[in-house]
Structure formats: C-alpha cells, structure tokens
Design a protein around this motif. Structure first.
Motif, PDB file in Angstrom:
ATOM      1  N   SER A   7       0.792  -1.168   0.170  1.00  0.00           N
ATOM      2  CA  SER A   7       0.012  -0.061  -0.029  1.00  0.00           C
ATOM      3  C   SER A   7       1.002   1.151   0.065  1.00  0.00           C
ATOM      4  O   SER A   7       1.698   1.776   1.106  1.00  0.00           O
ATOM      5  N   LEU A   9      -0.016   4.068   0.181  1.00  0.00           N
ATOM      6  CA  LEU A   9      -0.280   5.108   1.569  1.00  0.00           C
ATOM      7  C   LEU A   9       0.838   5.150   2.512  1.00  0.00           C
ATOM      8  O   LEU A   9       1.036   6.129   3.287  1.00  0.00           O
ATOM      9  N   SER A  10       1.406   3.888   2.876  1.00  0.00           N
ATOM     10  CA  SER A  10       2.380   4.152   3.770  1.00  0.00           C
ATOM     11  C   SER A  10       4.083   4.460   3.083  1.00  0.00           C
ATOM     12  O   SER A  10       4.862   4.476   3.888  1.00  0.00           O
ATOM     13  N   HIS A  32      -0.987  -1.249  -4.337  1.00  0.00           N
ATOM     14  CA  HIS A  32      -2.395  -0.991  -3.834  1.00  0.00           C
ATOM     15  C   HIS A  32      -2.387   0.684  -3.512  1.00  0.00           C
ATOM     16  O   HIS A  32      -1.661   1.094  -2.835  1.00  0.00           O
ATOM     17  N   ASP A  34      -4.787   3.629  -2.057  1.00  0.00           N
ATOM     18  CA  ASP A  34      -5.733   3.752  -1.180  1.00  0.00           C
ATOM     19  C   ASP A  34      -6.528   5.181  -1.253  1.00  0.00           C
ATOM     20  O   ASP A  34      -5.890   6.109  -1.261  1.00  0.00           O
ATOM     21  N   MET A  67     -12.293   4.190  -0.839  1.00  0.00           N
ATOM     22  CA  MET A  67     -12.801   4.183   0.346  1.00  0.00           C
ATOM     23  C   MET A  67     -13.645   5.643   0.324  1.00  0.00           C
ATOM     24  O   MET A  67     -13.422   6.586   1.066  1.00  0.00           O
ATOM     25  N   VAL A 138      -8.741  -4.284   9.260  1.00  0.00           N
ATOM     26  CA  VAL A 138      -8.523  -2.972  10.407  1.00  0.00           C
ATOM     27  C   VAL A 138     -10.023  -2.073   9.858  1.00  0.00           C
ATOM     28  O   VAL A 138     -10.313  -2.418   8.706  1.00  0.00           O
ATOM     29  N   PRO A 140     -11.411   0.512   7.953  1.00  0.00           N
ATOM     30  CA  PRO A 140     -10.471   1.607   6.719  1.00  0.00           C
ATOM     31  C   PRO A 140     -10.380   2.901   7.353  1.00  0.00           C
ATOM     32  O   PRO A 140     -11.140   3.428   8.133  1.00  0.00           O
ATOM     33  N   GLY A 143      -3.359   3.672   7.846  1.00  0.00           N
ATOM     34  CA  GLY A 143      -2.691   2.521   7.777  1.00  0.00           C
ATOM     35  C   GLY A 143      -1.923   2.321   9.058  1.00  0.00           C
ATOM     36  O   GLY A 143      -2.297   3.291   9.882  1.00  0.00           O
ATOM     37  N   GLY A 144      -1.064   1.360   9.664  1.00  0.00           N
ATOM     38  CA  GLY A 144      -0.573   1.119  10.714  1.00  0.00           C
ATOM     39  C   GLY A 144      -1.234   0.805  11.741  1.00  0.00           C
ATOM     40  O   GLY A 144      -1.048   0.821  12.976  1.00  0.00           O
ATOM     41  N   GLN A 145      -2.531   0.169  11.379  1.00  0.00           N
ATOM     42  CA  GLN A 145      -3.154  -0.063  12.561  1.00  0.00           C
ATOM     43  C   GLN A 145      -3.279  -1.742  13.026  1.00  0.00           C
ATOM     44  O   GLN A 145      -2.380  -2.427  12.052  1.00  0.00           O
ATOM     45  N   GLY A 176      -3.018  -4.256   8.632  1.00  0.00           N
ATOM     46  CA  GLY A 176      -2.269  -4.934   9.711  1.00  0.00           C
ATOM     47  C   GLY A 176      -1.441  -6.086   9.284  1.00  0.00           C
ATOM     48  O   GLY A 176      -1.067  -6.761  10.363  1.00  0.00           O
ATOM     49  N   VAL A 194      -2.595  -7.121   1.399  1.00  0.00           N
ATOM     50  CA  VAL A 194      -2.079  -5.705   1.250  1.00  0.00           C
ATOM     51  C   VAL A 194      -1.407  -5.518   2.413  1.00  0.00           C
ATOM     52  O   VAL A 194      -1.398  -5.864   3.495  1.00  0.00           O
ATOM     53  N   ALA A 195      -0.016  -4.828   2.289  1.00  0.00           N
ATOM     54  CA  ALA A 195       0.850  -4.411   3.578  1.00  0.00           C
ATOM     55  C   ALA A 195       1.319  -3.203   2.994  1.00  0.00           C
ATOM     56  O   ALA A 195       1.958  -2.861   2.058  1.00  0.00           O
TER      57      ALA A 195
HETATM   58  C1  DX5 Z   1      -6.489   1.169   5.426  1.00  0.00           C
HETATM   59  C2  DX5 Z   1      -6.201   0.763   4.018  1.00  0.00           C
HETATM   60  C3  DX5 Z   1      -5.035  -0.077   3.946  1.00  0.00           C
HETATM   61  C4  DX5 Z   1      -3.848   0.372   4.686  1.00  0.00           C
HETATM   62  C5  DX5 Z   1      -2.925  -0.571   4.854  1.00  0.00           C
HETATM   63  O1  DX5 Z   1      -7.950   1.934   5.309  1.00  0.00           O
HETATM   64  O2  DX5 Z   1      -7.061   0.327   3.160  1.00  0.00           O
HETATM   65  O3  DX5 Z   1      -4.531  -0.469   2.528  1.00  0.00           O
HETATM   66  O4  DX5 Z   1      -2.979   1.321   3.827  1.00  0.00           O
HETATM   67  O5  DX5 Z   1      -1.805  -0.305   5.818  1.00  0.00           O
HETATM   68  P1  DX5 Z   1      -1.172  -1.139   6.892  1.00  0.00           P
HETATM   69  O6  DX5 Z   1      -0.548  -2.320   6.173  1.00  0.00           O
HETATM   70  O7  DX5 Z   1      -0.106  -0.501   7.666  1.00  0.00           O
HETATM   71  O8  DX5 Z   1      -2.183  -1.839   7.908  1.00  0.00           O
END
Ligand code: DX5
Ligand code: ZN
Length: 217
Positions: A7, A9-10, A32, A34, A67, A138, A140, A143-145, A176, A194-195
C-alpha cells in the motif's frame, strides 16, 4: 497463490518515485492505491493527480481501493488512470452488483470490499460478478493499525463459498498484515494481502516482502 500488494499510502510522498521503483523491482505483485474522501472514512489520502503519477512509473498492475461515497461516479476516471483492479465498499453503494458489472464493462477487474462489521455472507450473491473480494482486517481509514483476527473466520467462509461454487474469485485481505501474520492469513484462504507499514517502515523491505510471500532470498 500468495500475492502481495504494497500500500503506497505508507510510502514517502515527498519521494514517491523511490517507493514506486521499490515495488517495481521487488517480489511484490501489485500497487495498492488507497483513495479516501474524508466522508466514507475519517481521513483523506490522495486522488487522481497522485494516481496518474503512480501510473506513469508503475510496471506492475495498480489495484485501487476506493474508500469513498458514490464510488460509481469515479469508476471511469480510475479506468482512465490505468487501474487494472478496482474495488469499492459494499457499505458505500445500494447497487453492488451493478457496480461490479460497470467496473468489468470498463475493462477492469472488479472487487467489492467489506468493513470489519460487515458479514461475509452478504457477498455470496455477488461472487460470480466479482474478480476479487476484499476483507478489511482493520477499520478502513488509516495505515499502521493492528490486525483484527476476527477477519480470519470471514476469509474461511468466503474461501468455502468460492470453492463450492467453482469460482476463481480472489480473496484479498487488507490491514495490519505483516510477516508475523501472513501465514495465518494465507492459510485461512486469502490469495492476496495488502501490506503498507509492514513493508515501507521495515528496516529491510526485501526481507519483509519475501517473508510475506513465503519465498527465500
Ligand atoms: C486502510 C487501507 C490499507 C492500509 C494498509 O484503510 O485500506 O490499505 O494502507 O496499511 P497497513 O498495512 O499499515 O495496515
Ligand atoms: Zn486498502
């Protein structure tokens, strides 16, 4: 099959090209992406200018996770950006079956996502029209949960439903996931994880990516 979709996003948005090239040259399979609107989820990530920038450099398929409310309004724009895999939230639309059909008609692979509180069974009537289903592990939005183990029974339920129907719908798990729990997630029946933070915040990204995919260096 153990597919890995890092992802973005991170990633580091000030040096996104480095993270894009990392994915291009790593064992990972997809990008991925987001997209958050601040309405469906309590956070805003990025939109089409960033997606277009990723597309210019990505040499692996883009998997976009919407999302957002009214996801249908943006399917065509995602196709134009070059997304090959596109998913929307079941909770964000009244017409999930129609949404899946529209995505396919635009030439993309269609996916539907469920939040932690949504039961896996509601996806049953959609499976034939879905190229993938995404189980959130997690809430949505960020990230990082921490990974929610309650997602695993849902993955097992979906695996049984898909196999009993003889379908090839992929199961993706998002949130996560890391080398610590990837084996469990794949054993439950996932095809793709997804990571985000696990990879982009790792001291050794290759080691982490390979461990998630279960391959040797
Ligand atoms: C959360 C996103 C995930 C997120 C995953 O809403 O959909 O794709 O970026 O991040 P990690 O792997 O850090 O949980
Ligand atoms: Zn996601």
């Amino acid at each position: 099959m153990r597919l890995l979709a890092p992802s973005i996003l991170s990633g580091n948005f000030a040096r996104l090209i480095d993270d894009i090239e990392y994915v291009n040259n790593s064992v990972a399979d997809w990008f991925h992406i987001d997209v958050m609107d601040g309405i469906f989820v309590p956070n805003i990530s990025f939109g089409f200018p960033v997606m277009d920038a990723i597309a210019r450099h990505a040499r692996k398929p883009m998997d976009t996770h919407l999302m957002i409310v009214r996801p249908e309004n943006y399917f065509e724009r995602c196709a134009k950006a070059g997304t090959e895999w596109l998913s929307f939230h079941y909770e964000a639309t009244h017409k999930p079956l129609e949404a899946l059909r529209i995505i396919r008609s635009l030439g993309m692979k269609a996916g539907v996502v469920i939040k932690p509180a949504t039961r896996a069974e509601i996806l049953e009537p959609l499976l034939e029209e879905a190229d993938y289903v995404l189980v959130m592990s997690v809430e949505p939005g960020f990230g990082g949960q921490k990974f929610m183990p309650d997602s695993l029974p849902k993955v097992r339920t979906l695996r049984k439903m898909i196999d009993s129907k003889g379908l090839s719908t992929l199961i993706q798990v998002d949130g996560g996931v890391s080398s610590v729990n990837a084996d469990e997630v794949f054993t439950a029946g996932a095809d793709c994880v997804v990571a985000g933070s696990a990879i982009f915040k790792a001291a050794d990204r290759d080691k982490e990516s390979m461990a998630i995919k279960g391959c040797q260096r």
